[in-house]
Design a protein around this motif. Sequence first.
Motif, mmCIF file in Angstrom:
data_model
loop_
_atom_site.group_PDB
_atom_site.id
_atom_site.type_symbol
_atom_site.label_atom_id
_atom_site.label_comp_id
_atom_site.label_asym_id
_atom_site.label_seq_id
_atom_site.Cartn_x
_atom_site.Cartn_y
_atom_site.Cartn_z
ATOM 1 N N ASP A 31 7.089 -3.280 -0.218
ATOM 2 C CA ASP A 31 6.341 -4.936 0.402
ATOM 3 C C ASP A 31 7.314 -4.893 2.132
ATOM 4 O OD1 ASP A 31 4.264 -4.906 -0.606
ATOM 5 O OD2 ASP A 31 5.268 -5.882 -2.336
ATOM 6 N N LEU A 32 8.697 -4.626 1.633
ATOM 7 C CA LEU A 32 9.518 -4.929 3.148
ATOM 8 C C LEU A 32 9.005 -4.599 3.801
ATOM 9 C CD1 LEU A 32 13.181 -3.749 0.919
ATOM 10 C CD2 LEU A 32 12.446 -5.861 1.498
ATOM 11 N N SER A 33 8.463 -3.626 4.112
ATOM 12 C CA SER A 33 7.423 -2.943 5.485
ATOM 13 C C SER A 33 6.306 -2.459 4.980
ATOM 14 C CB SER A 33 8.565 -1.879 6.107
ATOM 15 O OG SER A 33 7.714 -1.924 7.487
ATOM 16 N N PRO A 34 5.332 -3.191 4.917
ATOM 17 C CA PRO A 34 3.967 -2.940 4.118
ATOM 18 C C PRO A 34 3.683 -2.261 4.475
ATOM 19 C CG PRO A 34 4.621 -5.606 4.409
ATOM 20 C CD PRO A 34 5.628 -4.723 4.727
ATOM 21 N N PRO A 35 2.814 -0.708 3.805
ATOM 22 C CA PRO A 35 2.249 0.461 4.270
ATOM 23 C C PRO A 35 1.024 -0.178 3.926
ATOM 24 C CG PRO A 35 3.000 0.752 2.573
ATOM 25 C CD PRO A 35 3.426 -0.630 2.665
ATOM 26 N N ALA A 36 0.136 1.001 4.803
ATOM 27 C CA ALA A 36 -1.497 1.261 4.695
ATOM 28 C C ALA A 36 -1.687 1.573 2.692
ATOM 29 C CB ALA A 36 -2.296 1.802 5.540
ATOM 30 N N ILE A 37 -0.941 0.790 2.357
ATOM 31 C CA ILE A 37 -1.512 1.498 0.641
ATOM 32 C C ILE A 37 -0.661 0.849 -0.474
ATOM 33 C CG2 ILE A 37 -0.290 4.726 1.056
ATOM 34 C CD1 ILE A 37 1.780 3.727 -0.986
ATOM 35 N N PRO A 38 -1.713 0.183 -1.205
ATOM 36 C CA PRO A 38 -1.544 -0.610 -2.219
ATOM 37 C C PRO A 38 0.009 -0.386 -3.279
ATOM 38 C CG PRO A 38 -3.508 1.105 -2.832
ATOM 39 C CD PRO A 38 -3.225 1.766 -1.755
ATOM 40 N N THR A 39 0.766 -1.219 -3.005
ATOM 41 C CA THR A 39 1.959 -1.608 -3.593
ATOM 42 C C THR A 39 2.073 -2.360 -4.520
ATOM 43 O OG1 THR A 39 2.621 -3.347 -2.273
ATOM 44 C CG2 THR A 39 2.533 -1.231 -1.179
ATOM 45 N N THR A 40 0.932 -1.916 -5.806
ATOM 46 C CA THR A 40 0.902 -3.030 -7.019
ATOM 47 C C THR A 40 0.177 -2.176 -7.639
ATOM 48 O OG1 THR A 40 -0.651 -5.147 -6.095
ATOM 49 C CG2 THR A 40 1.859 -5.571 -6.217
ATOM 50 N N PRO A 41 -0.290 -1.835 -9.612
ATOM 51 C CA PRO A 41 -0.587 -1.922 -10.392
ATOM 52 C C PRO A 41 -2.197 -2.555 -9.381
ATOM 53 C CG PRO A 41 0.585 -2.037 -11.156
ATOM 54 C CD PRO A 41 1.116 -2.591 -10.041
ATOM 55 N N GLU A 42 -2.346 -4.509 -9.278
ATOM 56 C CA GLU A 42 -3.062 -4.839 -9.593
ATOM 57 C C GLU A 42 -4.219 -4.315 -8.309
ATOM 58 O OE1 GLU A 42 -0.391 -6.632 -11.932
ATOM 59 O OE2 GLU A 42 0.363 -6.161 -9.743
ATOM 60 N N ALA A 43 -3.247 -4.620 -7.042
ATOM 61 C CA ALA A 43 -3.770 -3.837 -5.609
ATOM 62 C C ALA A 43 -4.423 -2.598 -5.467
ATOM 63 C CB ALA A 43 -2.518 -3.657 -4.520
ATOM 64 N N LEU A 44 -3.879 -1.854 -6.858
ATOM 65 C CA LEU A 44 -5.023 -0.373 -6.730
ATOM 66 C C LEU A 44 -5.747 -0.471 -7.579
ATOM 67 C CD1 LEU A 44 -4.994 2.674 -6.521
ATOM 68 C CD2 LEU A 44 -3.389 2.900 -8.612
ATOM 69 N N SER A 45 -5.845 -1.340 -8.389
ATOM 70 C CA SER A 45 -7.260 -1.559 -8.850
ATOM 71 C C SER A 45 -8.263 -2.250 -8.154
ATOM 72 C CB SER A 45 -6.707 -3.021 -10.149
ATOM 73 O OG SER A 45 -8.089 -2.986 -10.661
ATOM 74 N N VAL A 46 -8.356 -3.784 -7.555
ATOM 75 C CA VAL A 46 -9.134 -3.749 -6.251
ATOM 76 C C VAL A 46 -9.699 -2.483 -5.027
ATOM 77 C CG1 VAL A 46 -9.073 -5.555 -3.540
ATOM 78 C CG2 VAL A 46 -7.899 -6.408 -6.544
ATOM 79 N N PHE A 47 -8.630 -1.727 -4.694
ATOM 80 C CA PHE A 47 -9.085 -0.651 -4.260
ATOM 81 C C PHE A 47 -9.943 0.242 -4.921
ATOM 82 C CE2 PHE A 47 -8.258 4.129 -3.529
ATOM 83 C CZ PHE A 47 -9.135 4.302 -2.351
ATOM 84 N N PHE A 48 -9.864 0.642 -6.067
ATOM 85 C CA PHE A 48 -10.741 0.733 -7.180
ATOM 86 C C PHE A 48 -12.692 0.336 -7.194
ATOM 87 C CE2 PHE A 48 -7.532 2.740 -9.585
ATOM 88 C CZ PHE A 48 -7.329 4.159 -9.140
ATOM 89 N N GLY A 49 -12.376 -0.856 -7.353
ATOM 90 C CA GLY A 49 -13.264 -1.988 -7.088
ATOM 91 C C GLY A 49 -13.655 -1.841 -5.477
ATOM 92 N N THR A 50 -13.224 -1.352 -4.728
ATOM 93 C CA THR A 50 -14.346 -1.035 -3.436
ATOM 94 C C THR A 50 -15.067 -0.058 -3.067
ATOM 95 O OG1 THR A 50 -11.906 0.156 -2.077
ATOM 96 C CG2 THR A 50 -12.602 -2.706 -2.036
ATOM 97 N N LYS A 51 -14.541 1.129 -4.343
ATOM 98 C CA LYS A 51 -15.319 2.072 -4.308
ATOM 99 C C LYS A 51 -16.095 1.749 -5.646
ATOM 100 C CE LYS A 51 -12.580 3.353 -1.066
ATOM 101 N NZ LYS A 51 -13.129 4.070 0.850
ATOM 102 N N VAL A 52 -16.010 1.481 -6.836
ATOM 103 C CA VAL A 52 -17.198 2.016 -7.503
ATOM 104 C C VAL A 52 -16.643 -0.181 -8.599
ATOM 105 C CG1 VAL A 52 -16.919 3.055 -10.149
ATOM 106 C CG2 VAL A 52 -15.828 4.116 -8.101
ATOM 107 N N ALA A 53 -18.033 -0.181 -8.642
ATOM 108 C CA ALA A 53 -18.610 -1.444 -9.458
ATOM 109 C C ALA A 53 -17.653 -1.324 -10.818
ATOM 110 C CB ALA A 53 -19.564 -1.294 -9.515
ATOM 111 N N LEU A 54 -16.470 -2.645 -10.777
ATOM 112 C CA LEU A 54 -15.875 -2.334 -12.105
ATOM 113 C C LEU A 54 -16.028 -3.511 -13.283
ATOM 114 C CD1 LEU A 54 -12.562 -1.623 -10.328
ATOM 115 C CD2 LEU A 54 -13.737 -0.109 -11.454
ATOM 116 N N PRO A 55 -16.434 -3.042 -14.735
ATOM 117 C CA PRO A 55 -16.472 -4.277 -15.624
ATOM 118 C C PRO A 55 -15.222 -4.922 -15.123
ATOM 119 C CG PRO A 55 -15.784 -2.659 -16.645
ATOM 120 C CD PRO A 55 -16.090 -1.875 -15.795
ATOM 121 N N LYS A 56 -15.781 -6.624 -16.015
ATOM 122 C CA LYS A 56 -14.737 -7.572 -15.502
ATOM 123 C C LYS A 56 -13.320 -7.336 -16.632
ATOM 124 C CE LYS A 56 -13.884 -12.471 -16.944
ATOM 125 N NZ LYS A 56 -14.992 -13.592 -18.042
#
Length: 289
Positions: free
Chosen positions: A42-67
């Motif tokens: 995050d010192l120079s934010p790249p175009a990839i997820p930089t937290t597990p939570e952000a990675l989960s959000v990425f997955f959610g943009t590709k596949v419908a996730l349960p709550k």
Amino acid sequence: MNISVANIETLKLADAEAVLKDVAAELVAGKVVPYLGPGLLDLSPPAIPTTPEALSVFFGTKVALPKRAKGNAWTAAQHIESMKHRNTVSALMAEAFGPEVAPLPIHTFLAGLKLPMIVDTWYDGAMRAALAGSTGWGEVQGITRAGIGEDRWYRFYDADGKESDRATAETWQTVLYKPHGSVAPAKNWLISDADYVEVLTEIDIQTPIPDVVKNRRTERSFLFLGCRFHDQMLRTYARQITKRSRLPHFAIVDEEVLTKNELRFLLTHGITPIAMALPKAVDIITSAA
């Protein structure tokens, strides 16, 4: 470094800077192992997820996730693996971490020190890219055991990205340890709950930890940069990777987001929190040589 974890409230401002300068000097001397987390990016934010939570959000943009899977990368990956296929998870990870991440100055600095070991806990290839211009180093990565038909917990790769072996790894001047895998050089991923079942069952007796890591942590302490410990799995890995190493360890922390569980974990395991903004901490560290 005679700092007690009881002194946490004093490790601010001038005290924090003085302590970190001492830690940085020992880092340069090879007596401290840097333990890098995704927050460093995050010192120079790249175009990839930089937290597990952000990675989960990425997955959610590709596949419908349960709550229950929202906000949890490991559970999200497990849902995708169960509902679709492991190949889908692997393809999504390759997409998420496909954009090249340029090394930051801290990566370049660490690469130049020719340290005995660097631990990097995220899936990007920035640290490997920083090391690419030097010789005498190699990498060991955690791998999934699901469906591979092999009794292995990790793989070794030389500086050229070719698979190597444990005997050769012992000769490397610098070992880059990626416990959760990496996009480079071979797209190894520990990500789903199923990936971690066997690892977390065995990790207490250290079987999934490579011998070269166990050997090089002895008589060394750890400095955590860009790391959070708000999840049990993250705490377990940090505890087991640093087992039987030298105390005390140190962690750069953001007091505004530090949870009670994180603080309890740090104090319980001899990790002295240094309350300091990460950019300032990195400036102090990179000025140590």
